[in-house]
Design an enzyme around this catalytic site. Structure first.
Site, PDB file in Angstrom:
ATOM      1  N   LYS A  16       0.824  -1.210   0.000  1.00 18.59           N
ATOM      2  CA  LYS A  16       0.000   0.000   0.000  1.00 18.59           C
ATOM      3  C   LYS A  16       0.860   1.262   0.000  1.00 18.59           C
ATOM      4  O   LYS A  16       0.645   2.171  -0.800  1.00 18.59           O
ATOM      5  CB  LYS A  16      -0.934   0.023   1.223  1.00 18.59           C
ATOM      6  CG  LYS A  16      -1.871  -1.162   1.299  1.00 18.59           C
ATOM      7  CD  LYS A  16      -2.770  -1.082   2.519  1.00 18.59           C
ATOM      8  CE  LYS A  16      -2.030  -1.061   3.840  1.00 18.59           C
ATOM      9  NZ  LYS A  16      -1.219  -2.277   4.091  1.00 18.59           N
ATOM     10  N   THR A  17       1.846   1.300   0.914  1.00 16.88           N
ATOM     11  CA  THR A  17       2.704   2.485   0.992  1.00 16.88           C
ATOM     12  C   THR A  17       3.534   2.623  -0.281  1.00 16.88           C
ATOM     13  O   THR A  17       3.664   3.724  -0.828  1.00 16.88           O
ATOM     14  CB  THR A  17       3.613   2.396   2.240  1.00 16.88           C
ATOM     15  OG1 THR A  17       2.772   2.336   3.395  1.00 16.88           O
ATOM     16  CG2 THR A  17       4.518   3.602   2.358  1.00 16.88           C
ATOM     17  N   GLU A  87      -1.631   5.137   6.152  1.00 11.65           N
ATOM     18  CA  GLU A  87      -2.147   4.589   7.424  1.00 11.65           C
ATOM     19  C   GLU A  87      -3.462   5.272   7.814  1.00 11.65           C
ATOM     20  O   GLU A  87      -3.677   5.637   8.978  1.00 11.65           O
ATOM     21  CB  GLU A  87      -1.108   4.761   8.545  1.00 11.65           C
ATOM     22  CG  GLU A  87       0.262   4.174   8.257  1.00 11.65           C
ATOM     23  CD  GLU A  87       0.351   2.660   8.425  1.00 11.65           C
ATOM     24  OE1 GLU A  87      -0.707   2.001   8.616  1.00 11.65           O
ATOM     25  OE2 GLU A  87       1.477   2.140   8.357  1.00 11.65           O
ATOM     26  N   GLN A  89      -6.293   4.171   8.323  1.00 10.70           N
ATOM     27  CA  GLN A  89      -7.141   3.459   9.304  1.00 10.70           C
ATOM     28  C   GLN A  89      -6.972   3.998  10.719  1.00 10.70           C
ATOM     29  O   GLN A  89      -7.842   3.795  11.560  1.00 10.70           O
ATOM     30  CB  GLN A  89      -6.840   1.956   9.277  1.00 10.70           C
ATOM     31  CG  GLN A  89      -5.530   1.519   9.925  1.00 10.70           C
ATOM     32  CD  GLN A  89      -4.322   1.669   9.020  1.00 10.70           C
ATOM     33  OE1 GLN A  89      -4.452   2.005   7.853  1.00 10.70           O
ATOM     34  NE2 GLN A  89      -3.131   1.416   9.543  1.00 10.70           N
ATOM     35  N   CYS A 189      -3.302 -15.713   4.328  1.00 13.34           N
ATOM     36  CA  CYS A 189      -4.556 -15.914   3.605  1.00 13.34           C
ATOM     37  C   CYS A 189      -5.642 -16.135   4.659  1.00 13.34           C
ATOM     38  O   CYS A 189      -5.347 -16.302   5.845  1.00 13.34           O
ATOM     39  CB  CYS A 189      -4.459 -17.098   2.644  1.00 13.34           C
ATOM     40  SG  CYS A 189      -4.287 -18.682   3.484  1.00 13.34           S
ATOM     41  N   HIS A 192      -5.340 -19.294   6.878  1.00 15.92           N
ATOM     42  CA  HIS A 192      -4.278 -19.325   7.886  1.00 15.92           C
ATOM     43  C   HIS A 192      -4.281 -18.121   8.826  1.00 15.92           C
ATOM     44  O   HIS A 192      -3.307 -17.883   9.535  1.00 15.92           O
ATOM     45  CB  HIS A 192      -2.917 -19.485   7.193  1.00 15.92           C
ATOM     46  CG  HIS A 192      -2.768 -20.805   6.529  1.00 15.92           C
ATOM     47  ND1 HIS A 192      -2.383 -20.948   5.210  1.00 15.92           N
ATOM     48  CD2 HIS A 192      -2.982 -22.065   6.999  1.00 15.92           C
ATOM     49  CE1 HIS A 192      -2.368 -22.244   4.904  1.00 15.92           C
ATOM     50  NE2 HIS A 192      -2.728 -22.934   5.962  1.00 15.92           N
TER      51      HIS A 192
END
Ligand code: ADP
Ligand code: MG
Length: 200
Positions: A16-17, A87, A89, A189, A192
């Site tokens: 993302k960054t 960031e 969120q 995933c 897991h």
């Protein structure tokens, strides 16, 4: 002039960054005024730089992650054409904040990079608040690094962030925000991704 709202979402280590910095650089090279903003809670590497897990860097304006924090720098933001927020969120869940960013995105290009889910696999409220308004959403995935007892790696696309405490899955009750890197988080995933609940 670039305008609109773009979102880049995914688990930790999904890039993302890296993607946010790539897009901001592209606009900077094209001659646009670009600014990167980050919340003051993320102190992983340094207070005035955003650093990707790949080591890409860019200077960032650190703000208090709230409507108040953003409105304090509103004039400065308006001096730029492209506003990146990393960031995202960690910003407070606030209608005022999302409304401010939506209005800003009518005149500027606003790009937010955010975790869509926390370590429990539950959405971050401010991300839920803004995502429906995005003109473009990039969903990134990492690679699941789960390894079984025999040392076989999973390797499926990872959409979740696994928090580890002393190498074991962190329980559901552990605090939602715990800043850390490779020592405390892994990309996993869905299969897991483990979040033990305390027995009642
Ligand atoms: P994010 O901001 O989403 O946490 P970054 O852009 O900072 O991600 O870093 C992405 C980089 O993390 C990848 O390019 C890769 O070098 C590294 N990385 C570490 N672990 C993983 C993983 N499990 N899957 C994919 N990339 C990983
Ligand atoms: Mg990041």
């Amino acid at each position: 002039m670039p305008e609109g709202l773009r979102a880049i979402v995914g688990p930790m280590f999904s890039g993302k960054t890296t993607e946010l910095l790539r897009v901001l650089r592209k606009y900077a090279i094209a001659g646009y005024r670009v600014i990167l903003v980050k919340p003051s809670t993320d102190t992983r590497y340094s207070v005035q730089k955003v650093v990707s897990h790949d080591g890409l860097e860019m200077e960032a304006l650190v703000v208090e992650p709230s409507y108040a924090g953003i409105s304090r720098v509103a004039d400065l933001l308006l001096e730029h054409d492209v506003i990146g927020i990393d960031e995202f969120q960690f910003f407070e869940h606030s209608r005022e904040l999302s409304r401010f960013l939506l209005e800003l995105s009518e005149r500027r290009l606003v790009i937010v990079a955010a975790l869509n889910l926390d370590f429990r696999g539950e959405p971050w409220e401010i991300v839920k608040e803004i995502l429906p308004y995005a003109d473009d959403i990039r969903v990134l995935r990492a690679v699941c690094t789960y390894t079984d007892e025999r040392g076989r790696k999973c390797g499926r696309p990872a959409t979740r962030t696994q928090r580890l405490l002393d190498g074991r899955p962190a329980p559901y009750e552990s605090p939602r925000v715990m800043v850390g890197g490779r020592e405390s988080y892994e990309a996993r995933c869905k299969r897991h991704h483990v979040v033990p609940k305390a027995p009642r």
